[in-house]
Enzyme design. Sequence first.
Site, short mmCIF file in Angstrom:
data_model
loop_
_atom_site.label_atom_id
_atom_site.label_comp_id
_atom_site.label_asym_id
_atom_site.label_seq_id
_atom_site.Cartn_x
_atom_site.Cartn_y
_atom_site.Cartn_z
N ASP A 1 0.78 -1.23 0.00
CA ASP A 1 0.00 0.00 0.00
C ASP A 1 0.81 1.28 0.00
O ASP A 1 0.27 2.36 0.11
CB ASP A 1 -1.00 0.04 1.17
CG ASP A 1 -2.22 -0.81 0.85
OD1 ASP A 1 -2.38 -1.18 -0.33
OD2 ASP A 1 -3.00 -1.11 1.78
N SER B 1 21.72 -44.73 8.83
CA SER B 1 22.05 -43.69 7.83
C SER B 1 20.87 -43.40 6.90
O SER B 1 20.90 -43.75 5.73
CB SER B 1 23.31 -44.07 7.04
OG SER B 1 23.30 -45.41 6.61
#
Lengths: 304, 620
Positions: free
Chosen positions: B21, B528
């Site tokens: 704005d 892992s």
Amino acid sequence: MSRRAALPPHLRQLESEAIGILREVAAEFRLPVLLYSIGKDSSVLLHLALKAFYPAKPPFPLLHIDTTWKFREMIAFRNATAARLGVELIVHTNPEGLAQGINPITSGSALHTQIMKTEALRQALDKFGFDAAIGGARRDEEKSRAKERIFSFRAAGHSWEPRHQRPELWHLFNTKLRPGESMRVFPLSNWTELDVWQYVVAENIEVVPLYFAKDRPVVRRGGVWIMVDDERLPLDPGETPELRRVRFRTLGCYPLTGAIESDAASPADIVTELRGARQSERQGRLIDSDEDSSMERKKREGYF
Amino acid sequence: MDSAPAAGRPLLRFLTCGSVDDGKSTLIGRLLYDSEAILADQLEALERESKRFGTTGEDIDLALLLDGLEDERQQGITIDVAYRFFATKRRSFIVADSPGHEQYTRNMATGASTADLALLLVDARKGIIAQTRRHSLICSLLGIRHVVLAVNKLDLVGFDKATFAAIEAEYRRYVTDFDFRSLQAVPISARYGDNVATRSASTPWYAGPSLLEYLETVDAERREAAAGFRFPVQWINRPNAEFRGFAGTVAAGSVAPGDAVVVTGSGTTTTIKEIVTFDGPVIRADPGDAVTLTLRDEIDVTRGDLLTGAKSRAEFADQFAAHVIWMKDEPLVPGRSYWLKIGPRTVPATVTSLKHRIDVDTGAHIAARTLALNEIGFCNLSAARPIAFDRYAANRDTGGFILIDRVSNETAAAGMIEFGLHRATNIHLQALNVSPSDRAMLKGQQAAVVWLTGLSGSGKSTIANALESKLLAMGAHSMLLDGDNVRHGLNRDLGFTDTDRVENIRRLGEVAKLMADAGLIVITAFISPFRADRQMAREIAAPHAFIEIFVDTPLDECIRRDPKGLYARAKTGEIPNFTGIDSPYEAPDAPELRLRTIGATADTLAENLIETLRERGIVH
Ligand SMILES: Nc1nc2c(ncn2[C@@H]2O[C@H](COP(=O)(O)OP(=O)(O)O)[C@@H](O)[C@H]2O)c(=O)[nH]1
């Protein structure tokens, strides 16, 4: 000794940027292709590719998606250009679409575009396994293109997923792909229509003569002039082609491409005309006015 | 024949910034409109839309010329930057416009990366606000050196001189710590056009140029003082055996035939033979020129190498400090391996330590362990190989990089190198007399890392034990590293967060490598779970053979087996971040071997493994 000096600085910048993009494609992708649509943007793109790899030839073939409804002069120009430059040209038409008799007149422009352009392009890319397709689209062409990336990522199946586009910083392009994924690349992203014509003038680039004003047989339809390019265009009762001095701002399938009345007979005339232009380029293209934000939708489906 | 006068000035690429704005859209619309970039059919559409959606009463609403970027954001479409184009008789412009709030840092950074000037908008009624500082900081960090402060909505403060003067003075005080070289303040009304294209009668007290006049004439070229020649080699041009050219774009300085250049890294020096272009050879190439160079000597140059002037070399290091803007939904994980792309070069790299995060609203440095989307941090990075670079402040093209996620391929971050770390270059590797292969040969085998990955309870430890027994029986020398055991010792200090898991794997990878250097066949049995981390272990182990074994047992089967009762506890929430329950497991795409455990015995699976080792010549 060279014509480079004659190029205005902003065109020189745009030229260098596009050359850098073309070289990046050649270096990073397994099997790139240049989508050659015969229009002025394609002519400029091809010229830039010749420059980028000189003295070598561009390390990729040209691909033209032929809907069989292009202006005859376009096809003649395409064949002459490929022969003159000695570059490889692949022409693909959707065989199923052809067999079904899909055409822009009775099938409607939306279906025709879907089957004979969008589908056909996907078929060709898959058939040859191209992982990068270079196109001549520009960001100034249409509101929704303003945010398109230079390297536009396509997921497997060629779909454009707005959420998965990659940020582009500096001149660093993330070109990583997994199997089945591909990239569309737009080296002319930052060019405007005026830039393209100024460049055509400065570099003396050949374009299809349809861009230049000439007396042509046309009929008035939906507020634009449609050229009667061959006998396949059915005339309404009482409709007779008349000769008008017209030219085209964009080129596509002739029954879908509107001509404008103009006296611009050379690229330089066009530059002058554009400087005073009061109509945007897409106004002559019937496919965009089919539906609102149709471009966005077509892109998701894989239209260029 | 060219009827168009060649515009004498280079393109101006600028970025617009402002809070919602402040009138950003209206101003860009106004610039397009006043420069006559708007065509008749667009204008008609605009008039129609203004009646329906406009916020400006009877007048046309210029903001509607721009796409509703905010709406698209609500539809979930990511738009980082929209680019607009306009030209006047004197200059062509490319405007980068970024929408959004949450994504603002990332978007602004993207727009700023190619901009030479920032047009910063403030509302005359509000003056300088926190966001103004945020925008200025990002512009400064990304290397924008020219700023225009457009004080908008001046009509709403009665074109008051004092209001404008106070805002300008406050902003000048505000930005003293930023490295801006020019700053022009212009009082405007985007809505009514005052001082946008032409100077306004409502501000007789303002003697400066209109916004457009200023943009048309400002010199915002990036001219680095005494910059040496920089040429990243992008593509090798070899049409035939006689011609070998190096194609690329000059990133700094200029070059002419006969100039001495050096290949960063190898340090090889040679001379420029010719600057080749389609239009014929040229006698000089300047920054931004895309050319092809030929060299006097036949030396080894590949894509990604950096050619520099012999007297103005670039830095060359594998460790450096950089600002990093995080752009990905998942946070930065220090220690994880990413692709780093700098110019035409791509290498694996990790963030080794995060020094601090920067609060974009205050500029404060805040301690941080990770970076979330849109956060900016300052960190050390380590690349797998040394790279050539300059400080970002000296050159954007040779000092800016991106990080790419190695699994998803997303662009994860943008980085700006601040300085090289010479610490690393001083720790030279000691050459040893006895090599790893000597040690392995003595044992009659080849060293290898056999990396078993799979869910908890998938059978890794059982298979690993069976394998090692078989190796022992064959007279092979091995070592088994078990995840749980290592966590009792070496990795006692690590937990199960993503960051700790990465460090866990890094250490295990290094230990496995050392043992392989000793000539052993190293068997590891760790969950892992992340692909990227297993990839890291593989790279650490290189050049030793790395054999990734996917112990493939479906999750429900692991849960049914639950040998240590862990799944039961994880399900009650007693063990957080448990793989398969509330932490993901990324199965390998292309393991060297996949062992499906259902319906097979550990002994047969271990036998399959031995077979694989034989095929690869690791055991006989
Ligand atoms: N009075 C006045 N209103 C303005 C001015 N510039 C913008 N506006 C209004 O401020 C509102 C927000 O403007 P817009 O351009 O959409 O802001 P953005 O969010 O920054 O793009 C709109 O209602 C505009 O008409 C100005 O100079 N004067």
